[in-house]
Design an enzyme around this catalytic site. Structure first.
Site, PDB file in Angstrom:
ATOM      1  N   GLU A 287       0.801  -1.219   0.000  1.00  0.00           N
ATOM      2  CA  GLU A 287       0.000   0.000   0.000  1.00  0.00           C
ATOM      3  C   GLU A 287       0.839   1.277   0.000  1.00  0.00           C
ATOM      4  O   GLU A 287       0.797   2.087   0.935  1.00  0.00           O
ATOM      5  CB  GLU A 287      -0.975  -0.001   1.181  1.00  0.00           C
ATOM      6  CG  GLU A 287      -1.975  -1.140   1.115  1.00  0.00           C
ATOM      7  CD  GLU A 287      -3.036  -1.084   2.203  1.00  0.00           C
ATOM      8  OE1 GLU A 287      -2.974  -0.173   3.057  1.00  0.00           O
ATOM      9  OE2 GLU A 287      -3.933  -1.946   2.203  1.00  0.00           O
TER      10      GLU A 287
ATOM     11  N   GLU B  16      -4.829  -8.576   0.851  1.00  0.00           N
ATOM     12  CA  GLU B  16      -5.488  -8.164   2.094  1.00  0.00           C
ATOM     13  C   GLU B  16      -6.974  -8.021   1.841  1.00  0.00           C
ATOM     14  O   GLU B  16      -7.391  -7.414   0.847  1.00  0.00           O
ATOM     15  CB  GLU B  16      -4.971  -6.817   2.629  1.00  0.00           C
ATOM     16  CG  GLU B  16      -3.665  -6.866   3.367  1.00  0.00           C
ATOM     17  CD  GLU B  16      -3.327  -5.526   4.021  1.00  0.00           C
ATOM     18  OE1 GLU B  16      -4.265  -4.789   4.418  1.00  0.00           O
ATOM     19  OE2 GLU B  16      -2.132  -5.222   4.121  1.00  0.00           O
TER      20      GLU B  16
END
Length: 497
Positions: A171, A376
């Protein structure tokens, strides 16, 4: 990653069923074996930055409870585990030779995972930049990308004979825009130019790090990156709202996916941010370095965004990224964010599994032939043990069922999805929310460090063991400890911890 989506009625053979964690969120032991502070150590110890004044000093003590945690994964029948390597544990100053004591922890972790029949996936950067590198300028400085490549080589040399699946960054949007734009993540800076510079140098770090790994890993190794690409939807079908969606998509997703997959920055992103910077920090050869061949693309997904053009005055920003008077949306401050439809999780994030389907199909079309991983996906809920110590979390089971069903539908519709990593294996330090939000399928009592598998852990265990998604009406029996064939061993492992 050898799944064939045409041969199984539920999930493809060889599909990876895993969970995920991050080093600073679980390890603790922040001053042991040569580890020095990361930006999250500094940030969490700064008053007012983290809910409750919480820090990751102890977290869930995984550094000392590693073996018991791996044993619990094995008893649950998990096939894969995505962990991150703490940069300041391996290379305390962000420069120079590795600290072997730090690497030894990860060597032992990987050995135990392999002995348990669990595929390890190593993420090199999950936000814990050594504080010394931040003091030298951090991600807004080009040098940090080169230091990351050195770190990648050190870890690759140490673990490459045993780890076949890698991710460079997790991320990078959060690292750049929450860390240097809105300041709600470490290092807590609020400089729009620094945020855009950080985004570019994270892209460059991905490219240089991938090159460094290729230089030391065996040919069988597979390299990915995990992006929290956004699902952005316009509030109405007006042209103005469509343009608001385009602008946020450029800054949330294409700022990373376009350079990594296509070797260019979006022209509309450069135009939208021209009043902030001329992007002269992008050097001529950078984009060629950033666009490295990948073996998989990791997708992190939790909830969609709904946007509209601001009608005038201060824009409304319900973007789910914590409150700050500084916006992470550099150059697009005049876009309203609205709460999406759907029941919210404990994070206030609406549940909408169609967003995961849309992302998987988007990148299946955009990068045909590139395998996808859901690296995720999960939800925080306010679950607690009942009088008998059992943790029932039916909301989480419903969330997981819906998102796994969306994943299965994407596979049916042609997306080459090779695995799913649930966030998270256990409750942990949830960044600026401290210990107030619980994402784990294993509950952690933060006072005693006792691990208790929740109903969702037993449910997910059955999914992983059978490679099948049960029908919703069977979930109550599949999820509860009673009658679960793995329960006795799982309970025994949890008590041992």
């Amino acid at each position: 990653m050898t799944a064939d989506p045409t041969t199984a009625p539920h999930f493809p053979p060889g599909f990876l069923w895993g969970t995920a964690t991050a080093a600073y969120q679980i390890e603790g032991a922040v001053r042991e074996d040569g580890r020095t502070p990361s930006i999250w150590d500094t940030f969490s110890h700064t008053p007012g930055k983290v809910d409750g004044g919480d820090t990751g000093d102890i977290a869930v003590d995984h550094y000392h409870r590693r073996s018991q945690d791996v044993a619990l994964m094995k008893e649950l029948g998990l096939g894969a585990y995505r962990f991150s390597v703490a940069w300041p544990r391996v290379q305390p100053t962000g420069r120079g030779p590795a600290v072997q004591r730090g690497l030894d922890f990860y060597r032992r972790l990987v050995d135990e995972l392999l002995d348990a029949g669990i595929t390890p996936m190593a993420t090199l950067y999950h936000w814990d930049l050594p504080q010394e590198l931040e003091a030298a300028g951090g991600w807004p400085e080009r040098e940090t990308a080169h230091r990351f490549a050195e770190f990648a080589q050190l870890v690759g040399e140490a673990l490459g004979d045993r780890v076949n699946l890698w991710a460079t960054l997790n991320e990078p949007w959060c690292s750049a825009f929450l860390g240097y734009g809105s300041g709600v993540h470490a290092p807590g800076r609020t400089d729009p130019v620094a945020a855009l510079r950080a985004a570019h140098h994270l892209n460059l770090a991905h490219g240089l790090g991938t090159q460094a790994l290729r230089g030391v890993l065996p040919s069988r190794a597979e390299i990915a990156v995990s992006l929290n690409a956004a699902v952005v939807r316009p509030l109405t079908d007006s042209d103005a709202d469509a343009d608001a969606r385009r602008r946020i998509d450029a800054l949330a997703t294409r700022v990373f996916s376009d350079p990594m997959l296509h070797g260019k920055y979006p022209a509309d992103l450069l135009a939208d941010t021209a009043s902030v910077t001329d992007w002269s920090f992008v050097h001529a050869a950078d984009l060629e370095v950033i666009r490295q061949p990948l073996d998989a693309l990791g997708i992190n997904y939790y909830t969609p965004s709904v946007v509209s053009a601001a009608a005038g005055g201060q824009a409304v920003r319900e973007d789910g990224h914590n409150a700050s008077e500084h916006s992470p949306w550099i150059g697009v401050d005049d876009v309203n964010f609205h709460r999406a439809p759907g029941d919210p999780t404990a994070m206030g994030w609406p549940v909408d599994p169609t967003g995961l389907y849309d992302l998987l199909m988007r990148f299946s079309r955009e990068a045909p032939g590139l395998p996808l991983l859901v690296t995720e996906n999960g939800a925080a809920y306010e679950d607690a043990p009942d009088a008998d110590g059992v943790v029932h979390d039916p909301e989480r089971i419903a969330y997981l069922h819906a998102h796994l069903d969306a994943t299965r539908q994407a596979i049916t519709d042609g997306a080459d999805v090779r695995g799913y990593f649930l966030w998270s294996f256990m409750d942990n330090f949830e960044w600026a929310y401290g210990y107030a939000k619980r994402f784990g399928i294993v509950r952690v009592d933060y006072d005693t460090q006792t691990r208790t598998p929740k109903s969702s852990a037993h449910w997910y265990s059955r999914v992983a063991r059978t490679n099948r998604l049960p029908e919703p009406e069977t979930e109550a029996t599949a999820a509860g400890p009673a009658g679960d064939t793995a329960t006795g061993a799982v309970t025994e492992a949890a008590e041992a911890v």
